[in-house]
Structures are given as structure tokens and as C-alpha cells.
Design a protein around this motif. Sequence first.
Motif, PDB file in Angstrom:
ATOM      1  N   LEU A 157       0.843  -1.415   0.075  1.00 27.77           N
ATOM      2  CA  LEU A 157      -0.361   0.032  -0.396  1.00 27.77           C
ATOM      3  C   LEU A 157       0.916   1.367   0.091  1.00 27.77           C
ATOM      4  O   LEU A 157       0.611   2.558  -0.308  1.00 27.77           O
ATOM      5  N   ALA A 158       1.866   1.081   1.311  1.00 33.59           N
ATOM      6  CA  ALA A 158       2.947   2.467   1.216  1.00 33.59           C
ATOM      7  C   ALA A 158       3.742   3.019  -0.695  1.00 33.59           C
ATOM      8  O   ALA A 158       4.042   4.206  -0.550  1.00 33.59           O
ATOM      9  N   LYS A 159       3.362   1.717  -1.174  1.00 38.24           N
ATOM     10  CA  LYS A 159       4.154   1.974  -2.746  1.00 38.24           C
ATOM     11  C   LYS A 159       2.743   2.356  -4.196  1.00 38.24           C
ATOM     12  O   LYS A 159       3.255   2.039  -5.097  1.00 38.24           O
ATOM     13  N   GLY A 160       1.434   2.248  -3.318  1.00 35.60           N
ATOM     14  CA  GLY A 160       0.327   2.713  -4.350  1.00 35.60           C
ATOM     15  C   GLY A 160      -0.013   1.481  -4.722  1.00 35.60           C
ATOM     16  O   GLY A 160      -1.236   1.395  -5.949  1.00 35.60           O
ATOM     17  N   TYR A 161       0.150  -0.327  -4.656  1.00 36.74           N
ATOM     18  CA  TYR A 161      -0.280  -0.566  -5.063  1.00 36.74           C
ATOM     19  C   TYR A 161      -1.904  -0.798  -3.739  1.00 36.74           C
ATOM     20  O   TYR A 161      -1.933  -0.576  -3.129  1.00 36.74           O
ATOM     21  N   ARG A 162      -2.854  -1.448  -5.269  1.00 39.33           N
ATOM     22  CA  ARG A 162      -4.232  -1.445  -4.398  1.00 39.33           C
ATOM     23  C   ARG A 162      -3.949  -3.622  -3.900  1.00 39.33           C
ATOM     24  O   ARG A 162      -3.427  -4.387  -4.856  1.00 39.33           O
ATOM     25  N   VAL A 163      -3.850  -3.819  -2.639  1.00 35.12           N
ATOM     26  CA  VAL A 163      -3.993  -5.337  -2.484  1.00 35.12           C
ATOM     27  C   VAL A 163      -5.537  -5.706  -1.493  1.00 35.12           C
ATOM     28  O   VAL A 163      -6.010  -4.777  -1.352  1.00 35.12           O
ATOM     29  N   VAL A 164      -5.375  -6.655  -2.272  1.00 33.87           N
ATOM     30  CA  VAL A 164      -6.704  -7.681  -1.978  1.00 33.87           C
ATOM     31  C   VAL A 164      -6.120  -8.476  -1.292  1.00 33.87           C
ATOM     32  O   VAL A 164      -5.162  -9.647  -1.443  1.00 33.87           O
ATOM     33  N   LEU A 165      -6.922  -8.754   0.320  1.00 31.10           N
ATOM     34  CA  LEU A 165      -6.605  -9.910   1.138  1.00 31.10           C
ATOM     35  C   LEU A 165      -7.807 -10.949   1.117  1.00 31.10           C
ATOM     36  O   LEU A 165      -8.746 -10.660   1.223  1.00 31.10           O
ATOM     37  N   THR A 166      -7.365 -12.245   0.490  1.00 30.42           N
ATOM     38  CA  THR A 166      -7.892 -13.749   1.083  1.00 30.42           C
ATOM     39  C   THR A 166      -8.708 -13.360   2.605  1.00 30.42           C
ATOM     40  O   THR A 166      -9.980 -14.211   2.836  1.00 30.42           O
TER      41      THR A 166
END
Length: 313
Positions: A157-166
Motif C-alpha cells: 500500500l505504501a508503494k501505491g499498490y491496490r491490495v486484496v486479502l483473502t
Amino acid sequence: MHAVLLTAFAAAAIFTGIKIEGFKTLAAEETPKTAQVSIKEHSLSTDSKYINYLWNDKQSAVPDAKVYIFEPSDFNGHTVCIDPGHGDNSHPAATLKKEKVYPVVDEMLAGMNTSMKGKKAFDFGVEARDYKNVYDNNETEPEYTLKVALLVKDKLLAKGYRVVLTRTGESQNLSNGARAVLAGETSDIMIAIHTNASDKRGVRGTMAFYPGDNDFMDGTLHPGYTKIMGIEQNAASSQKLASLLADNVSKSAGFKNLGSHSAVLRIFSYSSIPVSLVEVGFSDQIDDARILIEKKNEAAEGIVKSVDEYFSN
């Protein structure tokens, strides 16, 4: 995308680690203080081509079939699904054989060298993992994978990625098939985090897997596997991701590098995007187990570096 914004800001605070007085936070010390993160839930598409093969209850519903999407304020254009392997062993998906191992009709499996057809076509939603590591006899695989996944999430997230967690907690436990399907509905790539174990004494190190007809797990060839599952178009990208994970996680955390290998896994069979499963280290080997306990942040850094290199090369 069937996503619904969480209505309770307190819930968002718990998921992201943002400190709000009066609410317990999750991994708050790991979340960048400047990050502005919104949270969404994404539920399984009702018209998914996999819907009839996934684990389901007596009412033919797929239970708890949702993932959590973390949206950064400055999105870099890439979405990564991080799957903390396993989960709460009391969940029904861990005890019932209700999910088809291969999400195709049995007739398509002719010649693929598998016995998982007919009455044997179905397996556990997800395997239980409740034994402790041998270093301090304290942490199970589901506990470990979640802790590392949360670290990876914050760093991405700090690098700008959208993150999906299962999953964001120990009480959640999607089936393996559902994890892959939901990743395909939301993400560009998928990384499943696991720890390893072996019957062979002294085996240690990091290894990563990608979809392929040669199954490293059972040592046999399954002709046509990737083509039959419809995943051959992502095979090269999955292999690239697995190689990066094996190299970077081992180097960052101090594990021996056991390389990347092709495999036939259900989380691959249900995938529609590039995917890799990384076995960070062996929890039943004392030296690896110590590193697993003491160097979670380093392992997370290795995963994040792999994501960066995957999208930059």
C-alpha cells in the motif's frame, strides 16, 4: 466487480491499522502513518463459471465467499492478491469434501493422469493446519501466514499498490478454489503464502510453485493440465513470479533457495491470472522455524521486492 464499501469506519480502521480511540486496531504499528486507505468487500460473482464446482453448503451457497480490497490514495495501477494460506481449522470448509479438485467436467480429464474423478473428484475446501513450529512450539501455519500477509499488505500500500486479502483474521477460511476465483475477479496477480514441512529429515529452504503439467509435489506428469484448466496463457508469467519469489524471499530472510517448480494445485486450477505459491520455509526444521519466527518482516520485504520486479520487468 461486486464490491460494497464498508459502512462502518471503525471496521475500516481495524482492517488498515489506522488508530482510532475506542477501537482495537490490527497491526497499527505496521501501517504507514501517511497512508489514506479505503476498504471494500468483494463478493464472489454469482455468474462465475466456477460457481458449480466451488465448496458449498447444504443450500448450495458458497459460504463467506468474499475478499477485502485495500485501496491506496495514490494507486499505481497494479492490484495484487495476497492469500494467507489456510485459516481457522473449525471452519466447515476445512472438514467437508465439497469442492471439485479440477473445475471441469470429468470427461475433460481423460489422459491427464489423475484419479480425482467420479466419487474422488471432490476434496476438502482447504486443509487444516494446527501443528506448531518446532522452534518455539508457538505458531501455526495459518497464524504465520496472516502475520506476514498483513506486513506485505502495508508495504505494498505504501508503494501505491491496490491490495486484496483473502482473509484479515484467523476466523476466516475460504476454500482454495474460492480464493483463486476471487483473486481472478479482483487482481492482476496472486501470491499465496505458506510454510513447508517434509518427511525427509533436514530439508530446509524457500521454494515457490507455478502451474505446470509436471507436478513437483507427486513427481509425475499430468499431460495437458494447464490447457485443460485454461491456464496455459498465464504459465510463463506465473513461472516468472515464482522465480522472483524463491530468489527474493530466500535472500531477504536468510533461507536456502530451493528454487521454483511447476505443480498441479487446486489454487492454480481455479486461477485466471498469473499465480504463485511460496513456501517461505520449513516449520518442522529448527533453523528454518527460527527464521520464520524472527524474520517475518524480512520475508515480507522479499515478497514485496518480487512484486516490484514482476511489474517493472
